[in-house]
Design a protein around this motif. Structure first.
Motif, PDB file in Angstrom:
ATOM      1  N   ALA A   6       0.666  -1.008  -0.217  1.00  0.00           N
ATOM      2  CA  ALA A   6       0.226  -0.209   0.053  1.00  0.00           C
ATOM      3  C   ALA A   6       0.884   1.002  -0.104  1.00  0.00           C
ATOM      4  CB  ALA A   6      -1.083   0.054   1.309  1.00  0.00           C
ATOM      5  N   GLN A   7       2.109   1.478   0.777  1.00  0.00           N
ATOM      6  CA  GLN A   7       2.876   2.370   1.446  1.00  0.00           C
ATOM      7  C   GLN A   7       3.449   2.488  -0.537  1.00  0.00           C
ATOM      8  OE1 GLN A   7       5.078   3.201   4.681  1.00  0.00           O
ATOM      9  NE2 GLN A   7       4.195   1.052   5.344  1.00  0.00           N
ATOM     10  N   MET A   8       3.786   1.669  -0.650  1.00  0.00           N
ATOM     11  CA  MET A   8       4.688   1.565  -2.553  1.00  0.00           C
ATOM     12  C   MET A   8       3.628   2.175  -3.657  1.00  0.00           C
ATOM     13  SD  MET A   8       6.522  -0.783  -5.154  1.00  0.00           S
ATOM     14  CE  MET A   8       4.900  -1.508  -5.438  1.00  0.00           C
ATOM     15  N   LEU A   9       2.109   1.623  -3.384  1.00  0.00           N
ATOM     16  CA  LEU A   9       1.096   2.008  -4.560  1.00  0.00           C
ATOM     17  C   LEU A   9       0.812   3.610  -4.152  1.00  0.00           C
ATOM     18  CD1 LEU A   9      -1.584  -0.840  -4.379  1.00  0.00           C
ATOM     19  CD2 LEU A   9       0.445   0.114  -6.466  1.00  0.00           C
ATOM     20  N   VAL A  10       0.968   4.282  -2.703  1.00  0.00           N
ATOM     21  CA  VAL A  10       0.877   5.223  -2.218  1.00  0.00           C
ATOM     22  C   VAL A  10       2.161   6.457  -2.809  1.00  0.00           C
ATOM     23  CG1 VAL A  10       0.469   7.351  -0.467  1.00  0.00           C
ATOM     24  CG2 VAL A  10      -0.643   5.164  -0.622  1.00  0.00           C
ATOM     25  N   LEU A  11       2.768   6.049  -2.262  1.00  0.00           N
ATOM     26  CA  LEU A  11       4.326   6.572  -3.002  1.00  0.00           C
ATOM     27  C   LEU A  11       4.723   6.805  -4.394  1.00  0.00           C
ATOM     28  CD1 LEU A  11       6.987   5.791  -1.084  1.00  0.00           C
ATOM     29  CD2 LEU A  11       5.305   7.722  -1.256  1.00  0.00           C
ATOM     30  N   THR A  12       3.963   5.642  -5.431  1.00  0.00           N
ATOM     31  CA  THR A  12       3.827   5.661  -7.589  1.00  0.00           C
ATOM     32  C   THR A  12       2.705   6.570  -7.397  1.00  0.00           C
ATOM     33  OG1 THR A  12       4.654   3.247  -6.988  1.00  0.00           O
ATOM     34  CG2 THR A  12       3.175   4.317  -9.000  1.00  0.00           C
ATOM     35  N   ALA A  13       1.760   6.806  -6.689  1.00  0.00           N
ATOM     36  CA  ALA A  13       0.506   8.051  -7.265  1.00  0.00           C
ATOM     37  C   ALA A  13       1.087   9.340  -6.483  1.00  0.00           C
ATOM     38  CB  ALA A  13      -0.263   7.804  -6.353  1.00  0.00           C
ATOM     39  N   LEU A  14       1.897   9.279  -6.026  1.00  0.00           N
ATOM     40  CA  LEU A  14       2.161  10.668  -5.178  1.00  0.00           C
ATOM     41  C   LEU A  14       3.785  11.383  -6.283  1.00  0.00           C
ATOM     42  CD1 LEU A  14       2.052  10.522  -1.642  1.00  0.00           C
ATOM     43  CD2 LEU A  14       0.824  11.657  -3.677  1.00  0.00           C
ATOM     44  N   ALA A  15       4.692  10.377  -6.936  1.00  0.00           N
ATOM     45  CA  ALA A  15       5.666  10.032  -8.429  1.00  0.00           C
ATOM     46  C   ALA A  15       5.586  11.692  -9.062  1.00  0.00           C
ATOM     47  CB  ALA A  15       6.121   8.889  -8.737  1.00  0.00           C
ATOM     48  N   SER A  40      -6.297   1.350   4.639  1.00  0.00           N
ATOM     49  CA  SER A  40      -4.594   0.938   4.471  1.00  0.00           C
ATOM     50  C   SER A  40      -4.396   2.203   3.710  1.00  0.00           C
ATOM     51  CB  SER A  40      -5.493  -0.259   3.119  1.00  0.00           C
ATOM     52  OG  SER A  40      -5.660  -0.689   3.580  1.00  0.00           O
ATOM     53  N   LEU A  41      -5.136   3.036   3.206  1.00  0.00           N
ATOM     54  CA  LEU A  41      -4.942   3.942   2.235  1.00  0.00           C
ATOM     55  C   LEU A  41      -4.576   5.035   3.732  1.00  0.00           C
ATOM     56  CD1 LEU A  41      -4.548   6.259   0.165  1.00  0.00           C
ATOM     57  CD2 LEU A  41      -6.659   7.299   0.255  1.00  0.00           C
ATOM     58  N   TYR A  42      -5.495   4.985   4.635  1.00  0.00           N
ATOM     59  CA  TYR A  42      -4.838   6.751   5.667  1.00  0.00           C
ATOM     60  C   TYR A  42      -3.685   6.290   7.261  1.00  0.00           C
ATOM     61  CZ  TYR A  42      -8.199   9.244   2.714  1.00  0.00           C
ATOM     62  OH  TYR A  42      -9.118   9.826   2.642  1.00  0.00           O
ATOM     63  N   GLY A  43      -3.558   4.652   6.367  1.00  0.00           N
ATOM     64  CA  GLY A  43      -2.754   4.014   7.680  1.00  0.00           C
ATOM     65  C   GLY A  43      -1.288   4.341   7.325  1.00  0.00           C
ATOM     66  N   ALA A  44      -1.696   3.981   5.607  1.00  0.00           N
ATOM     67  CA  ALA A  44      -0.505   3.820   4.386  1.00  0.00           C
ATOM     68  C   ALA A  44       0.082   5.584   4.754  1.00  0.00           C
ATOM     69  CB  ALA A  44      -0.723   3.665   3.184  1.00  0.00           C
ATOM     70  N   LEU A  45      -0.344   5.431   4.164  1.00  0.00           N
ATOM     71  CA  LEU A  45       0.011   7.781   4.611  1.00  0.00           C
ATOM     72  C   LEU A  45       0.865   8.627   5.670  1.00  0.00           C
ATOM     73  CD1 LEU A  45      -3.276   9.377   2.486  1.00  0.00           C
ATOM     74  CD2 LEU A  45      -0.352   9.771   2.209  1.00  0.00           C
ATOM     75  N   ALA A  46      -0.034   7.752   6.923  1.00  0.00           N
ATOM     76  CA  ALA A  46       0.918   8.515   8.212  1.00  0.00           C
ATOM     77  C   ALA A  46       1.799   7.576   8.736  1.00  0.00           C
ATOM     78  CB  ALA A  46      -0.357   7.844   8.894  1.00  0.00           C
ATOM     79  N   ARG A  47       1.924   6.439   7.774  1.00  0.00           N
ATOM     80  CA  ARG A  47       3.368   5.380   8.196  1.00  0.00           C
ATOM     81  C   ARG A  47       4.454   6.054   7.339  1.00  0.00           C
ATOM     82  NH1 ARG A  47      -0.677   1.705   8.248  1.00  0.00           N
ATOM     83  NH2 ARG A  47       0.190   0.602   6.315  1.00  0.00           N
ATOM     84  N   LEU A  48       3.793   6.667   5.891  1.00  0.00           N
ATOM     85  CA  LEU A  48       4.957   7.511   5.158  1.00  0.00           C
ATOM     86  C   LEU A  48       5.320   8.730   5.847  1.00  0.00           C
ATOM     87  CD1 LEU A  48       3.637   6.102   1.769  1.00  0.00           C
ATOM     88  CD2 LEU A  48       5.681   5.779   3.101  1.00  0.00           C
TER      89      LEU A  48
END
Length: 103
Positions: A6-15, A40-48
Motif C-alpha cells: 500500500a505504501q509503495m502504491l501511494v508513493l507511486t501515485a504521488l510521484a 489501508s490508504l490513510y494508514g499508509a499515508l500516516a506511516r509514510l
C-alpha cells in the motif's frame, strides 16, 4: 494487501505530483484496478509521513483531514526508486524462469 505494498502504491501515485486522499486512491485504482480501503490508504499515508517520505503539500498538518494534499519528499522518491528497481529485478527473474523473457 500488505502494508508495504500500500505504501509503495501511494508513493507511486504521488510521484506524478501532489494529491489528496481520494485522488491518490483514484490513481491507484487506475494503476491496479482496485482501490485501497480507507484504513489501508490513510494508514499508509500516516506511516509514510512518520518516515518523512511524504509531507503536507500546502503546509497543513491535520492528519485527520482527508482532503489535505500531500506530496512525495526527496527521500520518498529515493525509497520508491530503490523499491521499484528491486521489483523490476524480481519480475525479470520470474519472467525468465517462466520462459517469457530473454535470458
Amino acid at each position: 494487501m500488505h502494508g508495504n505494498d500500500a505504501q509503495m502504491l501511494v508513493l507511486t501515485a504521488l510521484a506524478g505530483g501532489p494529491l489528496h486522499g481520494y485522488a491518490i486512491n483514484t490513481a491507484i485504482e487506475v494503476l491496479t484496478g482496485t482501490r485501497l480501503g480507507p484504513g489501508s490508504l490513510y494508514g499508509a499515508l500516516a506511516r509514510l509521513e512518520a518516515r518523512q517520505l511524504v509531507e503536507p503539500a500546502a503546509g497543513r498538518s491535520d492528519a485527520q483531514d482527508r482532503h489535505r494534499t500531500v506530496r512525495i519528499t526527496a527521500a520518498g522518491r529515493e525509497a520508491l526508486r530503490v523499491e521499484l528497481e528491486q521489483l523490476a529485478r524480481v519480475a525479470q527473474a520470474g519472467l525468465r524462469a517462466l520462459g517469457v523473457a530473454p535470458a
